[in-house]
Design a protein around this motif. Structure first.
Motif, short mmCIF file in Angstrom:
data_model
loop_
_atom_site.label_atom_id
_atom_site.label_comp_id
_atom_site.label_asym_id
_atom_site.label_seq_id
_atom_site.Cartn_x
_atom_site.Cartn_y
_atom_site.Cartn_z
N LEU A 12 44.95 44.39 36.36
CA LEU A 12 43.87 43.45 36.67
C LEU A 12 42.50 44.09 36.53
CD1 LEU A 12 44.84 41.29 39.80
CD2 LEU A 12 44.38 40.51 37.47
N PHE A 13 42.42 45.39 36.85
CA PHE A 13 41.14 46.10 36.82
C PHE A 13 41.30 47.39 36.02
CE2 PHE A 13 41.72 43.93 40.92
CZ PHE A 13 40.71 42.96 40.82
N PRO A 14 41.28 47.28 34.66
CA PRO A 14 41.49 48.46 33.81
C PRO A 14 40.48 49.57 34.05
CG PRO A 14 41.68 46.43 32.54
CD PRO A 14 41.13 46.04 33.87
N ASP A 15 39.28 49.22 34.56
CA ASP A 15 38.29 50.22 34.93
C ASP A 15 37.59 49.77 36.20
OD1 ASP A 15 36.13 48.39 34.19
OD2 ASP A 15 36.62 48.88 32.11
N ASN A 16 36.60 50.53 36.63
CA ASN A 16 35.92 50.24 37.89
C ASN A 16 34.65 49.41 37.72
OD1 ASN A 16 37.81 51.67 39.41
ND2 ASN A 16 36.70 53.62 39.20
N SER A 17 34.44 48.83 36.55
CA SER A 17 33.18 48.13 36.28
C SER A 17 32.96 46.92 37.18
CB SER A 17 33.14 47.70 34.81
OG SER A 17 34.22 46.83 34.51
N GLN A 18 34.03 46.33 37.73
CA GLN A 18 33.87 45.13 38.57
C GLN A 18 33.63 45.46 40.04
OE1 GLN A 18 36.56 41.72 37.68
NE2 GLN A 18 37.60 43.14 36.32
N PHE A 19 33.71 46.74 40.41
CA PHE A 19 33.57 47.12 41.81
C PHE A 19 32.16 47.59 42.12
CE2 PHE A 19 38.18 48.56 41.16
CZ PHE A 19 38.67 47.29 41.43
N ASN A 20 31.61 47.10 43.22
CA ASN A 20 30.34 47.60 43.71
C ASN A 20 30.54 48.86 44.55
OD1 ASN A 20 28.70 45.49 42.63
ND2 ASN A 20 29.43 44.13 44.25
N VAL A 21 31.68 48.94 45.25
CA VAL A 21 32.00 50.10 46.09
C VAL A 21 33.28 50.73 45.55
CG1 VAL A 21 32.50 50.91 48.41
CG2 VAL A 21 30.96 48.97 48.09
N VAL A 22 33.15 51.80 44.79
CA VAL A 22 34.30 52.44 44.16
C VAL A 22 35.11 53.23 45.18
CG1 VAL A 22 35.02 54.14 42.43
CG2 VAL A 22 33.18 52.53 41.91
N LEU B 201 39.07 47.97 48.36
CA LEU B 201 40.08 47.03 48.86
C LEU B 201 39.52 45.62 49.11
CD1 LEU B 201 42.96 47.63 51.31
CD2 LEU B 201 41.38 45.77 51.76
N PRO B 202 38.38 45.48 49.82
CA PRO B 202 37.87 44.11 50.02
C PRO B 202 37.55 43.39 48.71
CG PRO B 202 36.84 45.66 51.53
CD PRO B 202 37.57 46.48 50.52
N GLU B 203 36.96 44.12 47.76
CA GLU B 203 36.61 43.50 46.47
C GLU B 203 37.85 43.16 45.66
OE1 GLU B 203 32.80 45.05 44.53
OE2 GLU B 203 33.42 46.72 45.80
N ILE B 204 38.89 43.98 45.74
CA ILE B 204 40.14 43.67 45.06
C ILE B 204 40.71 42.36 45.59
CG2 ILE B 204 42.55 44.39 44.80
CD1 ILE B 204 41.60 47.26 44.59
N GLY B 205 40.68 42.21 46.91
CA GLY B 205 41.16 40.97 47.51
C GLY B 205 40.34 39.77 47.08
N LEU B 206 39.02 39.91 47.07
CA LEU B 206 38.13 38.81 46.70
C LEU B 206 38.30 38.42 45.23
CD1 LEU B 206 35.78 36.90 47.44
CD2 LEU B 206 34.21 38.75 46.76
N LEU B 207 38.29 39.40 44.34
CA LEU B 207 38.39 39.14 42.91
C LEU B 207 39.77 38.64 42.51
CD1 LEU B 207 36.45 42.28 41.63
CD2 LEU B 207 35.63 39.92 41.62
#
Length: 469
Positions: A251-261, A265-271
């Protein structure tokens, strides 16, 4: 101090496995995902696979040694009895670093979760509240601790499973890589073995817990449960980490979608599933953190108990078992006091120190199999016994050694400092190494530590007794 009681034998196989899995915190795979993905260039599942292979070899060694020495103490006891009491103390002292810090890490993570939910409250409030509740639960009853741990664990594993299902739906709809099954998360261009090994040292933090189940040996209904419990804990935990990290990587091949690398966890749940899913996802993460807090708090108190009963720590305090609660009360309160330090340290620093102690313990447990079966009891008499008692543990020792030298500099420096403190303490304890650690033994205290075992359905084959050290 009042007369000491004994530990109560009331834990079955699945209670012990549940405590191990609870200790391992299934949702931690999402907390460290961003860091490991960056470290491995998008190959988090490979890091988990390497770590799992190492842990399986080590799990076999733990299973063999726990039957030979059926008492809490883990790497400390095995090294003490097969190699040297002094070396055993130093291995135990090093292991204490990760055992003592793990409850504090869970307290720290719980504090971070609560800070995100209630940002206006002072952080120390959550640390104190969490510590008091955890300490009280663990102090009252081991059976109650196991039951609550089981409920929290089921909720956390259910949410991880739901994440994987939603991830499959999203991938089918073209999100992330748009492919449900692929080898890309394991190996692709730009992935190097050195980076995977470094990533594996980070995710070793996720596996810490399978070895801690040996701390419940004196509370298992029978010691024959322990080898199976250890292996089941490793395999079940490894399967959860592998599957969850695979779908997260797709789902997330890289960290470009995360604000907090550092903790996505919270962003993974939201996205992945939107705000409602994120709410349940965070709740599951909090439940897993509490479950890990219960299991880690209980296990380290039992390691301190063994060292107290052996006299290398003050026996009256560390060797005390409450006669009614059947728990090592002083140790549990002491671990709670250590948890209060969660107000001061960072997650990155503490987790680095934990990996140092864990890998030292894993390496020596593998070596104790060789020391006991090949040299002390001379049970290596044919190809099969040589394979079981020399080759397999040697591979485990080499693999854990490779991970150890791949640790970050922070972990190595902090670990060496802690080890140096242990050497100084040992020198003082033995009056400049003029006394042997064995001189502090109290066989009666060791014998009284737990209730007698219930008679098993089938009598186990007798183990060769170790020679006296």
């Amino acid at each position: 101090m009042a007369a000491s009681g004994s530990l109560k034998r009331n834990l079955g196989l699945w209670s012990i496995v549940g405590l191990g899995l609870g200790y391992m915190t299934p949702t931690v795979v999402f907390d460290t995902f961003g860091i490991v993905s960056d470290e491995t260039n998008g190959a988090v599942p490979s890091a988990y696979l390497i770590a799992l292979i190492v842990m399986v070899f080590t799990a076999f060694s733990y299973g063999r040694m726990v039957k030979v020495f059926p008492t809490a103490g883990s790497a400390y006891t095995y090294t003490r009895e097969t190699m040297s009491p002094g070396l055993g103390f130093l291995v135990g002292w090093t292991s204490l670093m990760d055992y003592l810090l793990l409850p504090m890490v869970n307290c720290l993570i719980a504090r971070l979760y609560m800070e995100s939910l209630v940002p206006d409250a002072p952080p120390w409030v959550w640390v104190v509240l969490y510590t008091v509740i955890m300490t009280a639960i663990v102090a009252v009853s081991m059976r109650g601790t196991a039951n609550l741990n089981g409920v929290l664990l089921v909720f956390a594993v259910t949410m991880v499973t739901l994440f994987c299902i939603v991830a499959v739906v999203n991938l089918t709809n073209g999100d992330g890589s748009g492919i449900v099954f692929s080898a890309e998360p394991f190996m692709h261009e730009g992935v190097h073995m050195s980076a995977l090994l470094t990533g594996a040292t980070v995710v070793c933090f996720s596996f810490i817990g399978f070895d801690a189940v040996t701390m419940y040996t004196n509370e298992a209904k029978h010691v024959n449960l322990m080898p199976k419990a250890i292996l089941l804990t490793v395999l079940a935990g490894g399967a959860i980490f592998l599957v969850a990290s695979y779908f997260a990587q797709q789902l997330f091949p890289d960290n470009s979608q995360f604000n907090v690398v550092d903790d996505p966890l919270p962003e993974i749940g939201l996205l992945t599933g939107g705000p409602v899913f994120m709410g349940f996802f965070l709740a599951a993460a909090f439940a897993a953190t509490v479950a890990s807090g219960l299991a880690s708090h209980a296990s380290v108190s039992r390691m301190l108990l063994v060292m107290g009963r052996n006299g290398v720590l003050p026996r009256k305090a560390f060797g005390y078992i409450h006669p009614k609660a059947h728990t090592p009360m002083f140790n549990i309160i002491l671990v709670g006091a250590v948890c209060l330090l969660a107000m001061s340290f960072s997650l990155e620093f503490i987790s680095a120190l934990i990996n140092f102690g864990a890998l030292i313990a894993f390496t020596f447990v593998n070596l104790t199999v060789i020391a006991h079966f090949a040299f002390r009891t001379r049970q290596v008499v044919d190809v099969k016994s040589a394979f079981n008692y020399v080759v397999l543990p040697a591979i485990g020792a080499i693999l854990t050694g490779i991970l150890w030298v791949s640790l970050h500099e922070t972990a190595l420096i902090g670990g060496v400092v802690w080890l140096a403190i242990g050497v100084i303490y040992l020198a003082v304890l033995t009056r400049g190494f003029k006394r042997t650690v064995r001189s502090f033994d109290d066989p009666e205290a060791d014998a009284e530590m737990s209730e007698p075992e219930a008679k098993p359905e089938a009598e186990p084959e007798p183990e060769a007794k170790p020679e006296s050290v």
